[in-house]
Design a protein around this motif. Structure first.
Motif, PDB file in Angstrom:
ATOM      1  N   LYS A 170       0.810  -1.218   0.000  1.00  0.00           N
ATOM      2  CA  LYS A 170       0.000   0.000   0.000  1.00  0.00           C
ATOM      3  C   LYS A 170       0.844   1.269   0.000  1.00  0.00           C
ATOM      4  CE  LYS A 170      -3.979  -1.990   2.437  1.00  0.00           C
ATOM      5  NZ  LYS A 170      -4.790  -1.964   3.689  1.00  0.00           N
ATOM      6  N   HIS A 171       1.990   1.241   0.697  1.00  0.00           N
ATOM      7  CA  HIS A 171       2.699   2.490   0.965  1.00  0.00           C
ATOM      8  C   HIS A 171       4.151   2.538   0.495  1.00  0.00           C
ATOM      9  CE1 HIS A 171      -0.714   3.639   3.463  1.00  0.00           C
ATOM     10  NE2 HIS A 171      -0.604   2.500   4.127  1.00  0.00           N
ATOM     11  N   ASP A 172       4.746   1.405   0.162  1.00  0.00           N
ATOM     12  CA  ASP A 172       6.179   1.408  -0.165  1.00  0.00           C
ATOM     13  C   ASP A 172       6.493   0.250  -1.112  1.00  0.00           C
ATOM     14  OD1 ASP A 172       8.870   1.913  -0.223  1.00  0.00           O
ATOM     15  OD2 ASP A 172       9.273   1.232   1.824  1.00  0.00           O
ATOM     16  N   ARG A 173       5.985   0.323  -2.342  1.00  0.00           N
ATOM     17  CA  ARG A 173       6.117  -0.799  -3.273  1.00  0.00           C
ATOM     18  C   ARG A 173       7.570  -1.140  -3.594  1.00  0.00           C
ATOM     19  NH1 ARG A 173       1.416   1.619  -6.103  1.00  0.00           N
ATOM     20  NH2 ARG A 173      -0.392   0.281  -5.706  1.00  0.00           N
ATOM     21  N   LEU A 174       8.458  -0.149  -3.524  1.00  0.00           N
ATOM     22  CA  LEU A 174       9.855  -0.427  -3.836  1.00  0.00           C
ATOM     23  C   LEU A 174      10.500  -1.364  -2.814  1.00  0.00           C
ATOM     24  CD1 LEU A 174      11.117   3.083  -5.025  1.00  0.00           C
ATOM     25  CD2 LEU A 174      10.553   1.078  -6.432  1.00  0.00           C
ATOM     26  N   ALA A 175       9.916  -1.447  -1.622  1.00  0.00           N
ATOM     27  CA  ALA A 175      10.465  -2.329  -0.587  1.00  0.00           C
ATOM     28  C   ALA A 175      10.050  -3.786  -0.784  1.00  0.00           C
ATOM     29  CB  ALA A 175      10.017  -1.857   0.794  1.00  0.00           C
ATOM     30  N   GLU A 203      -0.961 -12.939  -3.976  1.00  0.00           N
ATOM     31  CA  GLU A 203      -1.725 -12.843  -5.219  1.00  0.00           C
ATOM     32  C   GLU A 203      -1.926 -11.384  -5.626  1.00  0.00           C
ATOM     33  OE1 GLU A 203      -5.242 -15.076  -4.357  1.00  0.00           O
ATOM     34  OE2 GLU A 203      -4.382 -16.954  -5.126  1.00  0.00           O
ATOM     35  N   GLU A 204      -2.205 -10.529  -4.652  1.00  0.00           N
ATOM     36  CA  GLU A 204      -2.375  -9.105  -4.956  1.00  0.00           C
ATOM     37  C   GLU A 204      -1.102  -8.532  -5.571  1.00  0.00           C
ATOM     38  OE1 GLU A 204      -3.733  -6.725  -1.719  1.00  0.00           O
ATOM     39  OE2 GLU A 204      -5.354  -8.110  -1.183  1.00  0.00           O
ATOM     40  N   ILE A 205       0.031  -8.879  -4.992  1.00  0.00           N
ATOM     41  CA  ILE A 205       1.307  -8.365  -5.495  1.00  0.00           C
ATOM     42  C   ILE A 205       1.599  -8.908  -6.887  1.00  0.00           C
ATOM     43  CG2 ILE A 205       3.812  -8.425  -5.131  1.00  0.00           C
ATOM     44  CD1 ILE A 205       3.169  -8.462  -2.078  1.00  0.00           C
ATOM     45  N   SER A 206       1.391 -10.204  -7.071  1.00  0.00           N
ATOM     46  CA  SER A 206       1.719 -10.821  -8.361  1.00  0.00           C
ATOM     47  C   SER A 206       0.854 -10.279  -9.491  1.00  0.00           C
ATOM     48  CB  SER A 206       1.568 -12.344  -8.270  1.00  0.00           C
ATOM     49  OG  SER A 206       0.214 -12.714  -8.102  1.00  0.00           O
ATOM     50  N   ASN A 207      -0.354  -9.806  -9.169  1.00  0.00           N
ATOM     51  CA  ASN A 207      -1.277  -9.303 -10.189  1.00  0.00           C
ATOM     52  C   ASN A 207      -1.225  -7.790 -10.376  1.00  0.00           C
ATOM     53  OD1 ASN A 207      -2.320 -11.897 -10.711  1.00  0.00           O
ATOM     54  ND2 ASN A 207      -3.791 -11.719  -9.030  1.00  0.00           N
ATOM     55  N   ASP A 208      -0.409  -7.108  -9.593  1.00  0.00           N
ATOM     56  CA  ASP A 208      -0.372  -5.644  -9.613  1.00  0.00           C
ATOM     57  C   ASP A 208       0.696  -5.157 -10.597  1.00  0.00           C
ATOM     58  OD1 ASP A 208      -0.336  -2.943  -9.164  1.00  0.00           O
ATOM     59  OD2 ASP A 208      -0.181  -3.086  -6.981  1.00  0.00           O
ATOM     60  N   GLU A 209       0.269  -4.567 -11.698  1.00  0.00           N
ATOM     61  CA  GLU A 209       1.207  -4.100 -12.719  1.00  0.00           C
ATOM     62  C   GLU A 209       2.014  -2.888 -12.263  1.00  0.00           C
ATOM     63  OE1 GLU A 209      -0.944  -3.471 -16.307  1.00  0.00           O
ATOM     64  OE2 GLU A 209      -1.379  -5.610 -16.609  1.00  0.00           O
ATOM     65  N   ALA A 210       1.613  -2.264 -11.162  1.00  0.00           N
ATOM     66  CA  ALA A 210       2.370  -1.128 -10.634  1.00  0.00           C
ATOM     67  C   ALA A 210       3.578  -1.577  -9.814  1.00  0.00           C
ATOM     68  CB  ALA A 210       1.462  -0.246  -9.774  1.00  0.00           C
ATOM     69  N   VAL A 211       3.672  -2.867  -9.550  1.00  0.00           N
ATOM     70  CA  VAL A 211       4.790  -3.421  -8.781  1.00  0.00           C
ATOM     71  C   VAL A 211       5.887  -3.854  -9.741  1.00  0.00           C
ATOM     72  CG1 VAL A 211       5.474  -5.333  -7.263  1.00  0.00           C
ATOM     73  CG2 VAL A 211       3.300  -4.149  -6.891  1.00  0.00           C
ATOM     74  N   LEU A 212       7.144  -3.712  -9.317  1.00  0.00           N
ATOM     75  CA  LEU A 212       8.271  -4.145 -10.131  1.00  0.00           C
ATOM     76  C   LEU A 212       8.093  -5.601 -10.564  1.00  0.00           C
ATOM     77  CD1 LEU A 212      11.305  -2.670  -8.138  1.00  0.00           C
ATOM     78  CD2 LEU A 212      10.482  -1.917 -10.376  1.00  0.00           C
ATOM     79  N   GLU A 213       8.421  -5.888 -11.820  1.00  0.00           N
ATOM     80  CA  GLU A 213       8.231  -7.239 -12.342  1.00  0.00           C
ATOM     81  C   GLU A 213       9.031  -8.269 -11.549  1.00  0.00           C
ATOM     82  OE1 GLU A 213       6.990 -10.498 -14.145  1.00  0.00           O
ATOM     83  OE2 GLU A 213       6.103  -8.492 -14.341  1.00  0.00           O
ATOM     84  N   ARG A 214      10.218  -7.896 -11.086  1.00  0.00           N
ATOM     85  CA  ARG A 214      11.015  -8.854 -10.320  1.00  0.00           C
ATOM     86  C   ARG A 214      10.313  -9.240  -9.023  1.00  0.00           C
ATOM     87  NH1 ARG A 214      17.143  -7.316  -9.040  1.00  0.00           N
ATOM     88  NH2 ARG A 214      16.091  -5.725  -7.786  1.00  0.00           N
ATOM     89  N   ALA A 215       9.684  -8.269  -8.361  1.00  0.00           N
ATOM     90  CA  ALA A 215       8.940  -8.565  -7.137  1.00  0.00           C
ATOM     91  C   ALA A 215       7.722  -9.424  -7.448  1.00  0.00           C
ATOM     92  CB  ALA A 215       8.518  -7.270  -6.450  1.00  0.00           C
ATOM     93  N   ARG A 216       7.032  -9.112  -8.542  1.00  0.00           N
ATOM     94  CA  ARG A 216       5.870  -9.915  -8.937  1.00  0.00           C
ATOM     95  C   ARG A 216       6.295 -11.350  -9.238  1.00  0.00           C
ATOM     96  NH1 ARG A 216       3.004  -7.105 -13.776  1.00  0.00           N
ATOM     97  NH2 ARG A 216       1.397  -8.660 -13.294  1.00  0.00           N
TER      98      ARG A 216
END
Length: 233
Positions: A170-175, A203-216
């Motif tokens: 929610k607050h710090d996607r780069l982490a 699942e939320e992280i893996s489906n979120d296109e705003a998250v870095l692909e490596r994290a997904r």
């Protein structure tokens, strides 16, 4: 807290267990195993599991007085956590078979001969119509009890990382990338178990296109690798 019958979280129970290894039986209760852990210098400082034979359960943790790391995801650990859990069949069978093989934990499970550094005060308890008991220890000399202890500690690790992932998403996607890398490493070597207990946030992280692909990608690997989910090691 979900309010499971006969399985309330009572922090004073740990002290009372020091003088008695049994709990007054309640035949109306469904069999359940409880694990309580306390270490004032760790975060969280206290946590408790109550697990039933169908895998349903509850996890409750409380923070220590030590300030968490200076990041938003760690600051959330300064608050208690109450969360329902559903453990795998493999985990539940291991926990309950150990309880029954070890006289419902009504045994002397502390290793009093070897000097082992303080690793936290633990209590394992069983209650059900077939018997009841508990034991309190720092380190157990009984291998199956020590194995179940490690299992509960590893599930607690997973749940606390899951809490941090929720905040970071929610607050710090780069982490997220570093957090997921740590979790993936822990899952591979058995320090994090029952990954399915935090499946929704993964699942939320893996489906979120705003998250870095490596994290997904790391989240997808945690979701899809059966060796990281339910095995007891």
């Amino acid at each position: 807290m979900s309010g499971f019958t006969g399985a309330a979280f009572a922090w004073g129970a740990l002290d009372s267990a020091q003088s008695s290894s049994t709990i007054a039986p309640n035949p109306a209760d469904k069999p359940h195993v409880s694990f309580h852990y306390e270490h004032p210098q760790l975060q969280p400082a206290k946590y408790t599991f109550v697990i039933f034979e169908d895998g349903r359960g509850e996890f409750h943790s409380e923070p220590s007085a030590t300030p968490p790391h200076d990041t938003l995801s760690y600051q959330t650990m300064a608050h208690p956590l109450d969360r329902p859990v559903q453990l795998s069949k493999t985990a539940v069978e291991e926990i309950f078979s150990t309880a029954r093989a070890q006289r419902f934990f009504a045994v002397s499970c502390e290793d009093v001969k070897d000097k082992v550094a303080f690793q936290g005060t633990k209590q394992l308890s069983y209650a059900g119509p077939d018997g009841n008991g508990s034991c309190t220890y720092n380190w157990s000399k009984i291998a199956p009890i020590q194995k179940v202890t490690t299992t509960f500690e590893s599930i607690a690790f997973t749940l606390e990382v899951g809490r941090r992932l929720e905040v970071e998403h929610k607050h710090d996607r780069l982490a997220l990338d570093a957090e997921l890398a740590t979790l993936l490493s822990a899952a591979k070597d058995g320090r994090a178990l029952e990954i399915q207990t935090i499946q929704p946030i993964l699942e939320e992280i893996s489906n979120d296109e705003a998250v870095l692909e490596r994290a997904r990608s790391r989240a997808r690997k945690l979701l899809g690798d059966d060796s990281t989910t339910a095995s007891l090691r």
